[in-house]
Enzyme design. Structure first.
Site, PDB file in Angstrom:
ATOM      1  N   TYR A 100       0.731  -1.376   0.077  1.00  0.00           N
ATOM      2  CA  TYR A 100      -0.013  -0.037   0.115  1.00  0.00           C
ATOM      3  C   TYR A 100       1.080   1.154   0.072  1.00  0.00           C
ATOM      4  O   TYR A 100       1.258   1.563   0.996  1.00  0.00           O
ATOM      5  CB  TYR A 100      -0.881   0.047   1.345  1.00  0.00           C
ATOM      6  CG  TYR A 100      -1.930  -1.229   1.405  1.00  0.00           C
ATOM      7  CD1 TYR A 100      -2.232  -2.045   0.253  1.00  0.00           C
ATOM      8  CD2 TYR A 100      -2.321  -1.512   2.432  1.00  0.00           C
ATOM      9  CE1 TYR A 100      -3.014  -3.024   0.314  1.00  0.00           C
ATOM     10  CE2 TYR A 100      -3.396  -2.502   2.713  1.00  0.00           C
ATOM     11  CZ  TYR A 100      -3.724  -3.574   1.738  1.00  0.00           C
ATOM     12  OH  TYR A 100      -4.547  -4.294   1.764  1.00  0.00           O
ATOM     13  N   HIS A 148       0.264 -11.887   1.663  1.00  0.00           N
ATOM     14  CA  HIS A 148      -0.304 -11.149   0.654  1.00  0.00           C
ATOM     15  C   HIS A 148      -0.427 -11.611  -0.712  1.00  0.00           C
ATOM     16  O   HIS A 148       0.559 -12.118  -1.422  1.00  0.00           O
ATOM     17  CB  HIS A 148       0.147  -9.818   0.524  1.00  0.00           C
ATOM     18  CG  HIS A 148      -0.549  -8.778   0.097  1.00  0.00           C
ATOM     19  ND1 HIS A 148      -0.239  -7.378   0.108  1.00  0.00           N
ATOM     20  CD2 HIS A 148      -2.011  -8.601  -0.376  1.00  0.00           C
ATOM     21  CE1 HIS A 148      -1.190  -6.543  -0.208  1.00  0.00           C
ATOM     22  NE2 HIS A 148      -2.290  -7.422  -0.277  1.00  0.00           N
TER      23      HIS A 148
END
Length: 331
Positions: free
Chosen positions: A47, A134
């Site tokens: 992010y 992830h």
């Protein structure tokens, strides 16, 4: 961490997702979430090329560490980008941040451990509570299995309290849940603690229901539900013809289905986004619903929706209309 708080705040906006987010706005989001009683926060190196971790860590450092649960993700290392051009932004990945860093996939044991170490440095904190692998669907399955084994070892060593995987690919998550439950090391068969399911267990569609929910129940894995608005399709009271789904234009069939659901909701005095929020929180097996919010106003709107009363007869009606599977809502 005895259990996960029921509602969480996602950290993508802190990484300038879809556009610049001023520091003051990021602070307002966190302040509003904290004031509302939200105590679970999720972030990732992905992010904003680390910006989300840096911002969220700085803001949470002002709060008592024992009062919140924090998760981040592993699988991508960040390193200096030798090809960075001044002024270039990471918009291809959706983040408005300079490309002075680059993501490097590394699922080796050293890479997974280095990922967590680097995240702690960016966060400026001494620990995270949960570490997720992830996007395991992007990697060879054997490497994803090995990465989960490394996370299990790290949990056994006390480096994290809970571990899991976050993905929108249901078959991959089912495979990881079942594979991780095979007896391994001192954990005695204790595999993953959590899966983070993105956009696959929503009021609109429930691909997680037939396979993942039973697998998680069998192996004691909690579901963290994210993406409950299906990239915006369920986010407004009236479904517009230009609604988005999977970060692109919504197919006509999905718009039609969302409108049918909205029509049933209206009969019970509930708008579509409120029903989506309640489904995301109450679906069977869900221990937490985490929401990506880009302003303090959105935090307050979410809290109002969570506080709204939703008649259980709504879910019965949606099942009767063939719009929900029977039994999907927990009693």
């Amino acid at each position: 961490m005895s259990e996960l708080p029921p509602v969480g705040l996602g950290g993508a906006a802190f990484g300038n997702l879809y556009g610049p987010v001023p520091d003051a706005v990021a602070e307002e989001i966190l302040d509003a979430a904290w004031a509302a009683g939200i105590r679970y926060f999720d972030t990732a190196p992905h992010y904003g090329l680390g910006l989300s971790e840096e911002r969220l860590g700085a803001l949470l450092a002002r709060r008592p560490r024992a009062e919140y649960v924090l998760s981040t993700k592993v699988g991508r290392l960040l390193e200096p980008n030798p090809d960075h051009v001044p002024g270039a932004l990471d918009t291809e990945k959706g983040f408005w941040v300079p490309t002075n860093r680059r993501r490097v996939v590394d699922l080796s044991p050293a890479g997974i451990r280095d990922s967590l170490t680097a995240s702690l440095e960016r966060l400026g904190l001494d620990r995270v509570d949960v570490a997720y692998l992830h996007d395991p669907e992007e990697y060879p399955r054997a490497e994803a299995h090995a990465a989960i084994r490394t996370l299990i070892e790290m949990r056994e060593e006390g480096l994290v309290t809970a571990i899991g995987a976050g993905a929108k690919d249901v078959p991959v998550l089912v495979d990881l849940v079942r594979a991780a439950a095979v007896p391994n090391g001192r954990g005695g068969g204790h595999g993953m603690d959590l899966v983070m399911v993105a956009g696959r267990y929503t009021l609109l569609e429930q691909p997680a229901w037939p396979g993942l929910v039973p697998a998680c129940a069998e192996h004691g894995v909690g579901i963290v539900n994210v993406g409950v608005f299906n990239s915006g399709l369920l986010a407004r009271k009236q479904v517009p013809p230009d609604a988005t789904y999977e970060y692109g234009p919504a197919p006509a069939a999905m718009i039609e289905r969302a409108n049918r659901i909205a029509g049933v909701c209206a009969r019970f005095g509930v708008d579509l986004p409120t029903a989506a929020v309640h489904f995301g929180r109450r679906a069977r097996g869900v221990v937490n619903a985490t929401f990506g919010l880009s302003s303090a106003a959105e935090v307050r709107e979410l809290v109002a929706r969570l506080d709204a009363q939703v008649d259980d007869a709504l879910w019965v009606a949606l099942v009767a209309e063939g719009l929900l599977p029977d039994g999907v809502i927990a009693a």
